[in-house]
Design an enzyme around this catalytic site. Structure first.
Site, PDB file in Angstrom:
ATOM      1  N   PHE A 144       0.862  -1.187   0.000  1.00 31.96           N
ATOM      2  CA  PHE A 144       0.000   0.000   0.000  1.00 31.96           C
ATOM      3  C   PHE A 144       0.892   1.227   0.000  1.00 31.96           C
ATOM      4  O   PHE A 144       1.757   1.373   0.861  1.00 31.96           O
ATOM      5  CB  PHE A 144      -0.925   0.028   1.225  1.00 31.96           C
ATOM      6  CG  PHE A 144      -1.869   1.202   1.180  1.00 31.96           C
ATOM      7  CD1 PHE A 144      -3.035   1.147   0.428  1.00 31.96           C
ATOM      8  CD2 PHE A 144      -1.572   2.387   1.843  1.00 31.96           C
ATOM      9  CE1 PHE A 144      -3.885   2.242   0.345  1.00 31.96           C
ATOM     10  CE2 PHE A 144      -2.416   3.480   1.767  1.00 31.96           C
ATOM     11  CZ  PHE A 144      -3.581   3.407   1.021  1.00 31.96           C
ATOM     12  N   ASP A 229       9.170   2.593   1.773  1.00 27.86           N
ATOM     13  CA  ASP A 229       8.001   3.330   2.248  1.00 27.86           C
ATOM     14  C   ASP A 229       7.832   3.026   3.734  1.00 27.86           C
ATOM     15  O   ASP A 229       7.372   1.944   4.113  1.00 27.86           O
ATOM     16  CB  ASP A 229       6.769   2.893   1.445  1.00 27.86           C
ATOM     17  CG  ASP A 229       5.479   3.576   1.896  1.00 27.86           C
ATOM     18  OD1 ASP A 229       5.466   4.147   3.012  1.00 27.86           O
ATOM     19  OD2 ASP A 229       4.486   3.509   1.153  1.00 27.86           O
ATOM     20  N   LYS A 258       2.876   9.163   8.761  1.00 28.94           N
ATOM     21  CA  LYS A 258       1.841   8.995   9.783  1.00 28.94           C
ATOM     22  C   LYS A 258       2.206   9.552  11.161  1.00 28.94           C
ATOM     23  O   LYS A 258       1.504  10.401  11.687  1.00 28.94           O
ATOM     24  CB  LYS A 258       1.425   7.525   9.877  1.00 28.94           C
ATOM     25  CG  LYS A 258       0.594   7.103   8.650  1.00 28.94           C
ATOM     26  CD  LYS A 258      -0.008   5.738   8.779  1.00 28.94           C
ATOM     27  CE  LYS A 258      -1.119   5.523   7.762  1.00 28.94           C
ATOM     28  NZ  LYS A 258      -0.689   4.904   6.493  1.00 28.94           N
TER      29      LYS A 258
HETATM   30  C1  LIG Z   1      -1.013   5.156   5.087  1.00 26.33           C
HETATM   31  C2  LIG Z   1       0.047   4.770   4.117  1.00 26.33           C
HETATM   32  C3  LIG Z   1       0.293   5.530   2.955  1.00 26.33           C
HETATM   33  C4  LIG Z   1      -0.580   6.692   2.551  1.00 26.33           C
HETATM   34  O1  LIG Z   1      -0.529   7.739   3.437  1.00 26.33           O
HETATM   35  P1  LIG Z   1      -1.645   8.901   3.354  1.00 26.33           P
HETATM   36  O2  LIG Z   1      -1.197   9.885   4.387  1.00 26.33           O
HETATM   37  O3  LIG Z   1      -2.950   8.250   3.655  1.00 26.33           O
HETATM   38  O4  LIG Z   1      -1.599   9.441   1.984  1.00 26.33           O
HETATM   39  C5  LIG Z   1       1.351   5.165   2.159  1.00 26.33           C
HETATM   40  N1  LIG Z   1       2.134   4.112   2.459  1.00 26.33           N
HETATM   41  C6  LIG Z   1       1.926   3.361   3.550  1.00 26.33           C
HETATM   42  C7  LIG Z   1       2.837   2.220   3.839  1.00 26.33           C
HETATM   43  C8  LIG Z   1       0.865   3.651   4.404  1.00 26.33           C
HETATM   44  O5  LIG Z   1       0.633   2.875   5.472  1.00 26.33           O
END
Ligand SMILES: *Cc1c(COP(=O)(O)O)cnc(C)c1O
Length: 406
Positions: A144, A229, A258
């Site tokens: 994701f 990421d 986050k």
């Molecule tokens: C939550 C998340 C995103 C996206 O972040 P947003 O602030 O919702 O755009 C991208 N990569 C990972 C691994 C995530 O958990």
């Protein structure tokens, strides 16, 4: 849930028969109005133990007094100027992040995880030499990376793509953990490999240290960027400052978001300085990214995180959770790292999550059979034990009503 209950839970007058909020999230069941540490309170002042922290966002707990004070103070000084001008917290935050990542890099501030990843993807294309050179990104199934068009396509969940064709070109997917598949996918058009060290939304699935080391070696050998990421896993959550550090590898680009503002929106893309220097003035920008309110929050968050040693706390609290949960009936296994955990069940996880919410505990069913826990990194042992007792009771109740194996 009726349309009017839905509207009310979103803060609309109860008599409205249509909620004025788009239905992208499905109907909410509770409206929270305040929080304190690991606890949330709804409109009736009922309290809930928050074992989810948004989704791994409020890593220092809700309404942390020092973060609140930093935000409050900054709001009375300066909220915004254009990024054409300097502001006081940007460099200190960037320096701390660079130090925590091992040094030698530069930071771009964004507003979210998806935007941090957009920055990484654009940087990889810029560094790769544009359309004549390398531009493609290889990521993993089950990953994701966000909901913008590019990050949606990088997200290795084809079902999420279907309604939004045509998607931007240049994204390929391979099985997570399969080095041979990755090796074959790195064709001459590939600029970067983009991976999570622990797939969060994909079900809390950690990469092995060996895989990350092999990916590092492969990327170096083929001259492609290794982008990790860490939007969900970064900043202490997994028991190290960044989850990839368990493997002892140094990526070329790392994204985060986050936990960085403890709830104030902020994201960041860090890159090795020679990669970062591919960006020239005008190549990338954002109106709000790195504005003083967000960076004041991030500066205070990082200061507290370092003072409290949150990676070690996450390791210790994660072990306590894992041991206690692993001993419960109907728990098949516990996986994850630090305080990003999935509890695999032999009963339906959504039913357990719903019952827990009713009994005053917030978790999330990350798959049909697994609960995700991502509590505050400052959670106390008593709170952990209380959470485990509530999960135990909910499991027993769901098993009794659904006839799950015991
Ligand atoms: C939550 C998340 C995103 C996206 O972040 P947003 O602030 O919702 O755009 C991208 N990569 C990972 C691994 C995530 O958990």
């Amino acid at each position: 849930m009726s349309a009017s209950t839905h509207a009310a839970a979103m803060g609309a007058p109860a008599e409205l028969d249509r909620c004025p909020i788009m239905g992208t999230y499905g109907p909410p069941s509770v409206m929270f109005v305040r929080g304190e540490g690991s606890w949330l309170f709804d409109r009736d002042d009922r309290q809930y133990l928050d074992l989810l922290s948004g989704l791994a966002v409020t890593s220092l707990g809700h309404a942390h007094p020092e973060v609140a004070e930093a935000i409050c103070e900054q709001s009375q000084r300066l909220l915004h100027v254009s990024n054409l001008f300097g502001t006081e917290h940007n460099a200190p935050v960037a320096m701390t992040l660079d130090r925590l990542l091992g040094g030698g890099g530069q930071v771009f501030f964004a507003n979210s995880g998806a935007e941090a990843n957009e920055c990484a993807i654009k940087l990889a294309r810029r560094f790769g030499g544009g359309p004549a050179g390398r531009f493609a990104v290889v990521s993993a199934y089950g990953s994701f990376h966000g909901r913008t068009l590019a990050t949606l396509h990088a997200t290795g969940q084809p079902a999420k793509h279907e309604a939004f064709q045509p998607l931007p070109e240049g994204f390929h997917h391979v099985e997570f953990g399969d080095l041979d598949a990755l090796r074959s996918a790195i064709t001459p058009s590939v600029a970067a490999v983009l991976l999570e060290a622990v797939q969060g939304e994909g079900g809390v699935v950690p990469a092995t240290d060996e895989y990350l080391r092999d990916v590092r070696e492969l990327c170096t050998e083929r001259g492609v960027l290794m982008i990790v990421d860490e939007v969900q896993t970064g900043l202490g959550r997994c028991g190290s400052w960044f989850a990839h550090q368990h493997a002892g590898v140094q990526p070329d680009v790392v994204t985060m978001a986050k936990a960085l503002g403890n709830g104030v929106p902020i994201g960041a893309c860090w890159a090795r300085a020679d990669v970062a220097s591919a960006f020239r003035p005008g190549d990338h920008a954002t109106t709000f990214g790195g504005q003083p309110l967000a960076t004041a929050a991030a500066r205070k968050v990082l200061e507290i995180m370092e003072r409290e040693g949150v990676p070690a706390r996450a390791t210790a609290a994660g072990a306590r959770f894992t041991d206690a949960l692993g001993a419960l009936d109907h728990v098949v296994g516990v996986r994850g790292r630090g305080l990003l955990l999935a509890v695999e069940l032999d009963v339906p996880a959504p039913d357990v999550a719903a019952l827990l919410l009713e009994s005053g505990v917030v978790v999330n069913a990350v798959t049909p059979t697994a609960l995700r826990l991502a509590p505050s990194l400052l959670i106390t042992d008593d709170e952990i034990d209380e959470g485990v007792r509530a999960i135990d009771a909910a499991l027993a109740q769901v098993a009794a009503t659904s006839g799950g194996a015991s």
